[in-house]
Write a protein that holds these residues in place. Structure first.
Motif, PDB file in Angstrom:
ATOM      1  N   LEU A   1       0.821  -1.216   0.000  1.00 32.71           N
ATOM      2  CA  LEU A   1       0.000   0.000   0.000  1.00 32.71           C
ATOM      3  C   LEU A   1       0.856   1.267   0.000  1.00 32.71           C
ATOM      4  N   ARG A   2       2.054   1.178   0.574  1.00 34.77           N
ATOM      5  CA  ARG A   2       2.935   2.347   0.573  1.00 34.77           C
ATOM      6  C   ARG A   2       3.409   2.717  -0.828  1.00 34.77           C
ATOM      7  N   THR A   3       3.309   1.803  -1.769  1.00 28.94           N
ATOM      8  CA  THR A   3       3.768   2.076  -3.133  1.00 28.94           C
ATOM      9  C   THR A   3       2.698   2.739  -3.993  1.00 28.94           C
ATOM     10  N   VAL A   4       1.479   2.831  -3.482  1.00 28.11           N
ATOM     11  CA  VAL A   4       0.397   3.444  -4.249  1.00 28.11           C
ATOM     12  C   VAL A   4       0.580   4.959  -4.255  1.00 28.11           C
ATOM     13  N   ASP A   5       0.246   5.573  -5.360  1.00 35.98           N
ATOM     14  CA  ASP A   5       0.370   7.029  -5.512  1.00 35.98           C
ATOM     15  C   ASP A   5      -0.327   7.737  -4.355  1.00 35.98           C
ATOM     16  N   GLY A   6       0.403   8.610  -3.689  1.00 29.79           N
ATOM     17  CA  GLY A   6      -0.134   9.320  -2.532  1.00 29.79           C
ATOM     18  C   GLY A   6      -1.273  10.259  -2.842  1.00 29.79           C
ATOM     19  N   GLU A   7      -1.496  10.567  -4.120  1.00 27.69           N
ATOM     20  CA  GLU A   7      -2.602  11.428  -4.506  1.00 27.69           C
ATOM     21  C   GLU A   7      -3.932  10.674  -4.559  1.00 27.69           C
ATOM     22  N   ILE A   8      -3.877   9.349  -4.449  1.00 26.23           N
ATOM     23  CA  ILE A   8      -5.096   8.540  -4.527  1.00 26.23           C
ATOM     24  C   ILE A   8      -5.566   8.226  -3.120  1.00 26.23           C
ATOM     25  N   PRO A   9      -6.757   8.709  -2.727  1.00 26.77           N
ATOM     26  CA  PRO A   9      -7.263   8.371  -1.397  1.00 26.77           C
ATOM     27  C   PRO A   9      -7.620   6.887  -1.313  1.00 26.77           C
ATOM     28  N   LEU A  10      -7.457   6.331  -0.139  1.00 26.74           N
ATOM     29  CA  LEU A  10      -7.677   4.905   0.066  1.00 26.74           C
ATOM     30  C   LEU A  10      -8.826   4.664   1.036  1.00 26.74           C
ATOM     31  N   VAL A  11      -9.774   3.831   0.619  1.00 26.35           N
ATOM     32  CA  VAL A  11     -10.848   3.399   1.505  1.00 26.35           C
ATOM     33  C   VAL A  11     -11.066   1.907   1.264  1.00 26.35           C
TER      34      VAL A  11
END
Length: 240
Positions: A39-49
């Motif tokens: 999950l740390r590799t996902v683009d930080g601009e994408i909110p996660l739910v």
């Protein structure tokens, strides 16, 4: 992953991430750390739910499994607003079997009634629910099954959602695509990006929310790699 899912970055936000592996199983620590690393590799601009389910707190949750989830990931139910849309994230294991934690179920029930009242009073563009276990797979009147909620519970919840103006409930759990409608409520059941129990292929559901409607389509990973999202959905995204 567990269920009615959307993606983004790993961070210590309220209930924003989940452990996609069975509570209490061997290698849980390693699995949790592995998921956090990914999950740390996902683009930080994408909110996660991401939504908790039976593989997170157990088919019959207990105060201990709920507390473990909360210590590791945050709240097991919460709400948030995005673009004038109210989203409710629920712990549907309470609807399945809360015999070991009735007080926790009661707390969510009271909170949910308050949130549904807000949805009705504020006249939001849309109100959407994410929960792991579907209300139903095809019809509100279908037989009880491991993969749906019991008739009594599903009818009560569907009526409550409909009265509050909920437009859609997004779920998983079934590991197959399914769904149906009840009154104005769209019950959307998405298959898995991992283990398949039917004929669907590994994939994900793309959802586009406009001021007037909610459009969703399931894409296999091969379709996304080879063709991408279809032009009409891309056009709607560009209008946002």
């Amino acid at each position: 992953m567990s269920a009615a899912e959307a993606g983004g970055v790993f961070r210590r936000a309220r209930g924003r991430t989940l452990d996609a592996f069975s509570s209490g199983t061997p290698w849980r620590k390693e699995q949790t750390e592995d998921l956090q690393r990914v999950l740390r590799t996902v683009d930080g601009e994408i909110p996660l739910v991401l939504v908790s389910g039976n593989h997170d707190v157990g088919n019959v949750p207990t105060p201990e499994t709920i507390a473990e989830f909360q210590r590791t990931w945050g709240d097991d139910y919460f709400s948030f607003w995005a673009g004038g849309v109210l989203f409710l994230v629920l712990n549907s294991q309470f609807f399945y079997d809360a015999s070991m934690c009735p007080a926790l179920k009661q707390a969510q029930d009271q909170w949910l009634d308050q949130q549904l009242s807000i949805a009705g009073q504020q006249k939001c563009q849309h109100a959407v629910v994410f929960q792991h276990i579907p209300l139903f797979l095809q019809s509100i009147d279908e037989d009880d099954d491991y993969f749906n909620l019991t008739k009594l519970v599903r009818k009560e919840m569907a009526d409550k959602f409909s009265r509050a103006g909920i437009k859609a409930v997004f779920s998983g759990h079934y590991h197959r695509n399914a769904g149906g409608t009840y009154q104005d409520l769209d019950m959307v059941v998405s298959s898995a990006i991992g283990c398949q129990l039917g004929k669907d292929t590994h994939g994900l559901r793309v959802v586009v929310v406009t001021a007037k409607k909610i459009i969703h389509r399931y894409y296999s990973l091969d379709e996304l790699s080879e063709k991408g999202i279809e032009d009409d959905l891309m056009d709607l995204l560009k209008e946002k």
